[in-house]
Design an enzyme around this catalytic site. Structure first.
Site, PDB file in Angstrom:
ATOM      1  N   TYR A  38       0.827  -1.215   0.000  1.00 32.31           N
ATOM      2  CA  TYR A  38       0.000   0.000   0.000  1.00 32.31           C
ATOM      3  C   TYR A  38       0.860   1.263   0.000  1.00 32.31           C
ATOM      4  O   TYR A  38       0.443   2.279  -0.559  1.00 32.31           O
ATOM      5  CB  TYR A  38      -1.022  -0.040   1.147  1.00 32.31           C
ATOM      6  CG  TYR A  38      -2.096  -1.065   0.841  1.00 32.31           C
ATOM      7  CD1 TYR A  38      -3.088  -0.792  -0.097  1.00 32.31           C
ATOM      8  CD2 TYR A  38      -2.063  -2.330   1.405  1.00 32.31           C
ATOM      9  CE1 TYR A  38      -4.039  -1.743  -0.438  1.00 32.31           C
ATOM     10  CE2 TYR A  38      -3.016  -3.297   1.077  1.00 32.31           C
ATOM     11  CZ  TYR A  38      -3.995  -2.992   0.147  1.00 32.31           C
ATOM     12  OH  TYR A  38      -4.925  -3.930  -0.209  1.00 32.31           O
TER      13      TYR A  38
ATOM     14  N   ARG B  73       1.427   1.756  -3.598  1.00 28.90           N
ATOM     15  CA  ARG B  73       0.202   2.234  -4.268  1.00 28.90           C
ATOM     16  C   ARG B  73       0.009   3.733  -4.016  1.00 28.90           C
ATOM     17  O   ARG B  73      -0.394   4.484  -4.876  1.00 28.90           O
ATOM     18  CB  ARG B  73      -1.045   1.480  -3.770  1.00 28.90           C
ATOM     19  CG  ARG B  73      -1.003  -0.022  -3.851  1.00 28.90           C
ATOM     20  CD  ARG B  73      -1.482  -0.544  -5.184  1.00 28.90           C
ATOM     21  NE  ARG B  73      -0.475  -0.461  -6.212  1.00 28.90           N
ATOM     22  CZ  ARG B  73       0.642  -1.209  -6.268  1.00 28.90           C
ATOM     23  NH1 ARG B  73       0.919  -2.093  -5.336  1.00 28.90           N
ATOM     24  NH2 ARG B  73       1.500  -1.075  -7.247  1.00 28.90           N
TER      25      ARG B  73
ATOM     26  N   GLN C 140     -15.370   0.982  -6.088  1.00 27.03           N
ATOM     27  CA  GLN C 140     -14.577  -0.071  -5.437  1.00 27.03           C
ATOM     28  C   GLN C 140     -13.126   0.373  -5.371  1.00 27.03           C
ATOM     29  O   GLN C 140     -12.288  -0.312  -4.785  1.00 27.03           O
ATOM     30  CB  GLN C 140     -14.677  -1.370  -6.248  1.00 27.03           C
ATOM     31  CG  GLN C 140     -16.080  -1.934  -6.294  1.00 27.03           C
ATOM     32  CD  GLN C 140     -16.210  -2.977  -7.405  1.00 27.03           C
ATOM     33  OE1 GLN C 140     -15.922  -4.140  -7.198  1.00 27.03           O
ATOM     34  NE2 GLN C 140     -16.626  -2.549  -8.577  1.00 27.03           N
ATOM     35  N   ASN C 141     -12.820   1.500  -5.996  1.00 31.60           N
ATOM     36  CA  ASN C 141     -11.424   1.940  -6.067  1.00 31.60           C
ATOM     37  C   ASN C 141     -10.995   2.613  -4.770  1.00 31.60           C
ATOM     38  O   ASN C 141     -11.766   3.337  -4.153  1.00 31.60           O
ATOM     39  CB  ASN C 141     -11.237   2.912  -7.233  1.00 31.60           C
ATOM     40  CG  ASN C 141     -11.546   2.253  -8.558  1.00 31.60           C
ATOM     41  OD1 ASN C 141     -11.629   1.027  -8.636  1.00 31.60           O
ATOM     42  ND2 ASN C 141     -11.741   3.048  -9.594  1.00 31.60           N
ATOM     43  N   VAL C 142      -9.730   2.384  -4.420  1.00 33.24           N
ATOM     44  CA  VAL C 142      -9.194   3.013  -3.220  1.00 33.24           C
ATOM     45  C   VAL C 142      -8.398   4.263  -3.575  1.00 33.24           C
ATOM     46  O   VAL C 142      -7.885   4.949  -2.694  1.00 33.24           O
ATOM     47  CB  VAL C 142      -8.357   2.002  -2.393  1.00 33.24           C
ATOM     48  CG1 VAL C 142      -9.235   0.866  -1.905  1.00 33.24           C
ATOM     49  CG2 VAL C 142      -7.160   1.457  -3.165  1.00 33.24           C
TER      50      VAL C 142
ATOM     51  N   HIS D 200     -14.385  -0.059  -0.723  1.00 32.50           N
ATOM     52  CA  HIS D 200     -13.216  -0.842  -0.302  1.00 32.50           C
ATOM     53  C   HIS D 200     -12.158   0.002   0.406  1.00 32.50           C
ATOM     54  O   HIS D 200     -11.007  -0.400   0.495  1.00 32.50           O
ATOM     55  CB  HIS D 200     -12.609  -1.575  -1.515  1.00 32.50           C
ATOM     56  CG  HIS D 200     -13.522  -2.639  -2.068  1.00 32.50           C
ATOM     57  ND1 HIS D 200     -13.385  -3.181  -3.317  1.00 32.50           N
ATOM     58  CD2 HIS D 200     -14.592  -3.262  -1.502  1.00 32.50           C
ATOM     59  CE1 HIS D 200     -14.343  -4.098  -3.510  1.00 32.50           C
ATOM     60  NE2 HIS D 200     -15.089  -4.150  -2.431  1.00 32.50           N
TER      61      HIS D 200
ATOM     62  N   GLY E 129     -16.068   0.004 -15.730  1.00 26.65           N
ATOM     63  CA  GLY E 129     -14.712  -0.440 -15.413  1.00 26.65           C
ATOM     64  C   GLY E 129     -14.603  -1.436 -14.277  1.00 26.65           C
ATOM     65  O   GLY E 129     -13.609  -1.426 -13.555  1.00 26.65           O
ATOM     66  N   THR E 130     -15.599  -2.299 -14.137  1.00 27.71           N
ATOM     67  CA  THR E 130     -15.488  -3.342 -13.114  1.00 27.71           C
ATOM     68  C   THR E 130     -15.853  -4.693 -13.704  1.00 27.71           C
ATOM     69  O   THR E 130     -16.818  -4.804 -14.463  1.00 27.71           O
ATOM     70  CB  THR E 130     -16.358  -3.050 -11.869  1.00 27.71           C
ATOM     71  OG1 THR E 130     -16.337  -4.206 -11.009  1.00 27.71           O
ATOM     72  CG2 THR E 130     -17.797  -2.702 -12.201  1.00 27.71           C
ATOM     73  N   SER E 131     -15.089  -5.727 -13.331  1.00 29.11           N
ATOM     74  CA  SER E 131     -15.358  -7.074 -13.834  1.00 29.11           C
ATOM     75  C   SER E 131     -16.495  -7.726 -13.054  1.00 29.11           C
ATOM     76  O   SER E 131     -16.914  -8.830 -13.381  1.00 29.11           O
ATOM     77  CB  SER E 131     -14.093  -7.933 -13.724  1.00 29.11           C
ATOM     78  OG  SER E 131     -13.731  -8.087 -12.369  1.00 29.11           O
TER      79      SER E 131
HETATM   80  P1  OAD Z   1     -10.931  -5.810 -12.208  1.00 27.60           P
HETATM   81  O1  OAD Z   1      -9.472  -5.732 -12.518  1.00 27.60           O
HETATM   82  O2  OAD Z   1     -11.482  -7.088 -11.739  1.00 27.60           O
HETATM   83  O3  OAD Z   1     -11.769  -5.400 -13.503  1.00 27.60           O
HETATM   84  C1  OAD Z   1     -11.423  -4.279 -14.269  1.00 27.60           C
HETATM   85  C2  OAD Z   1     -12.439  -4.088 -15.369  1.00 27.60           C
HETATM   86  O4  OAD Z   1     -12.097  -2.894 -16.050  1.00 27.60           O
HETATM   87  C3  OAD Z   1     -12.482  -5.226 -16.413  1.00 27.60           C
HETATM   88  O5  OAD Z   1     -13.821  -5.583 -16.690  1.00 27.60           O
HETATM   89  C4  OAD Z   1     -11.804  -4.583 -17.645  1.00 27.60           C
HETATM   90  O6  OAD Z   1     -12.319  -5.080 -18.879  1.00 27.60           O
HETATM   91  C5  OAD Z   1     -12.168  -3.128 -17.447  1.00 27.60           C
HETATM   92  N1  OAD Z   1     -11.242  -2.176 -18.096  1.00 27.60           N
HETATM   93  C6  OAD Z   1      -9.926  -2.308 -18.379  1.00 27.60           C
HETATM   94  N2  OAD Z   1      -9.442  -1.197 -18.957  1.00 27.60           N
HETATM   95  C7  OAD Z   1     -10.485  -0.330 -19.043  1.00 27.60           C
HETATM   96  C8  OAD Z   1     -10.634   1.011 -19.547  1.00 27.60           C
HETATM   97  N3  OAD Z   1      -9.614   1.683 -20.072  1.00 27.60           N
HETATM   98  N4  OAD Z   1     -11.854   1.571 -19.473  1.00 27.60           N
HETATM   99  C9  OAD Z   1     -12.914   0.900 -18.933  1.00 27.60           C
HETATM  100  N5  OAD Z   1     -12.826  -0.338 -18.444  1.00 27.60           N
HETATM  101  C10 OAD Z   1     -11.627  -0.954 -18.494  1.00 27.60           C
HETATM  102  O7  OAD Z   1     -11.234  -4.604 -11.180  1.00 27.60           O
HETATM  103  P2  OAD Z   1     -12.485  -4.400 -10.194  1.00 27.60           P
HETATM  104  O8  OAD Z   1     -13.734  -4.976 -10.780  1.00 27.60           O
HETATM  105  O9  OAD Z   1     -12.490  -2.973  -9.808  1.00 27.60           O
HETATM  106  O10 OAD Z   1     -10.559  -5.176  -4.104  1.00 27.60           O
HETATM  107  O11 OAD Z   1     -12.045  -5.274  -8.953  1.00 27.60           O
HETATM  108  C11 OAD Z   1     -12.841  -5.303  -7.804  1.00 27.60           C
HETATM  109  C12 OAD Z   1     -12.007  -5.472  -6.563  1.00 27.60           C
HETATM  110  O12 OAD Z   1     -11.107  -6.561  -6.733  1.00 27.60           O
HETATM  111  C13 OAD Z   1     -11.094  -4.314  -6.260  1.00 27.60           C
HETATM  112  O13 OAD Z   1     -11.741  -3.266  -5.595  1.00 27.60           O
HETATM  113  C14 OAD Z   1     -10.023  -4.934  -5.417  1.00 27.60           C
HETATM  114  C15 OAD Z   1      -9.808  -6.203  -6.193  1.00 27.60           C
HETATM  115  O14 OAD Z   1      -9.334  -7.299  -5.500  1.00 27.60           O
HETATM  116  C16 OAD Z   1      -9.744  -5.312  -3.051  1.00 27.60           C
HETATM  117  O15 OAD Z   1      -8.519  -5.309  -3.159  1.00 27.60           O
HETATM  118  C17 OAD Z   1     -10.455  -5.504  -1.745  1.00 27.60           C
END
Ligand code: OAD
Length: 227
Positions: free
Chosen positions: A54, A57, A87-89, A105, A171-173
């Site tokens: 961290y 980061r 979900q972003n820190v 988060h 931007g979240t999976s």
């Molecule tokens: P992920 O890395 O799982 O997903 C990122 C998403 O962003 C994917 O669906 C990509 O296709 C998409 N992506 C990539 N580049 C992009 C761009 N330029 N524009 C738009 N989308 C794009 O990240 P999160 O879903 O945020 O938690 O992950 C959730 C949590 O998992 C995080 O908060 C973190 C992690 O473990 C903790 O650490 C507690």
């Protein structure tokens, strides 16, 4: 009455600012083991590695800027009632000007004692080390919600989603719960938009998928909701 737009954002919105996502190829979880650096068990096993992760980061966050997607979200507040659930820190939504943000988060720029019985301190981009304690002598830790911990803001976030006229998922999976489950609180007649260059598993009817990066996707979203 203003329309209510609720945004659920993830790492992808900050990708174009230069912050790596977690699960894309070359993402952070290829470089680090999530159970080592982002779980409560990892903290008890080896807190030095966690602090270092961290600290790095935080240093990186001090070198990046909000991108056009963060800024366009902030500008939505001119004409709409907007809540950002992230979900972003990182602090890029704040720095872009959004005023109502729920950090599911936690936040990189804050720390708290490890027994969670004390204050939350804003440290900006400074480092913290093992041995840095609060006035009671309790070790300070990152103000992050790790795997294996409760998500204190989840109910407040669900209430916001449940009252949205428009829900934008960007931007979240949607791999991590309970955050990923928030989308199912949306009203039946809410308009649902998804901005992501990849397919994301959203089990909701009538989702408009803007298959694009966050910055260009946000331009298209604004065109569509203003039409
Ligand atoms: P992920 O890395 O799982 O997903 C990122 C998403 O962003 C994917 O669906 C990509 O296709 C998409 N992506 C990539 N580049 C992009 C761009 N330029 N524009 C738009 N989308 C794009 O990240 P999160 O879903 O945020 O938690 O992950 C959730 C949590 O998992 C995080 O908060 C973190 C992690 O473990 C903790 O650490 C507690």
């Amino acid at each position: 009455m203003k329309r209510k737009i609720v945004i659920l954002s993830g790492a992808g919105i900050s990708a174009e600012s230069g912050i790596k996502t977690f699960r894309d190829s070359n993402g952070l979880w290829e470089e680090y083991r999530v159970e080592d650096v982002a779980s409560i068990d990892g903290w008890y096993r080896n807190p030095e590695i966690v602090q270092e992760f961290y600290n790095q980061r935080r240093v990186q966050l001090s070198t990046v800027e909000p991108n056009r997607a963060h800024k366009l979200i902030a500008q939505l507040e001119r004409d709409n009632d907007v809540v950002v659930i992230t979900q972003n820190v990182d602090n890029l939504h704040e720095r872009a000007g959004s005023s109502r943000i729920i950090h599911l988060h936690g936040e990189l720029t804050k720390i708290t004692p490890e027994d969670k019985n004390g204050d939350v301190y804003d440290i900006g981009y400074q480092q913290i080390k093992i041995g840095d304690c609060d006035s009671r002598g309790v070790q300070l830790r990152p103000y992050i919600v790790w795997f294996g911990e409760d998500v204190p803001e989840i109910n407040r976030a669900a209430e916001e989603v449940a009252t949205a006229d428009i829900l934008l998922i960007i931007g979240t999976s949607l791999n991590v719960y309970p955050a990923a489950g928030l989308i199912y609180y949306a009203k039946k007649d809410a308009q649902i938009y998804l901005i992501d260059p990849k397919d994301v598993n959203v089990q909701l009817a009538n989702v408009v998928h803007i298959k694009d990066k966050a910055t260009s996707g946000m331009e298209k979203f604004i065109e569509q909701v203003s039409a």
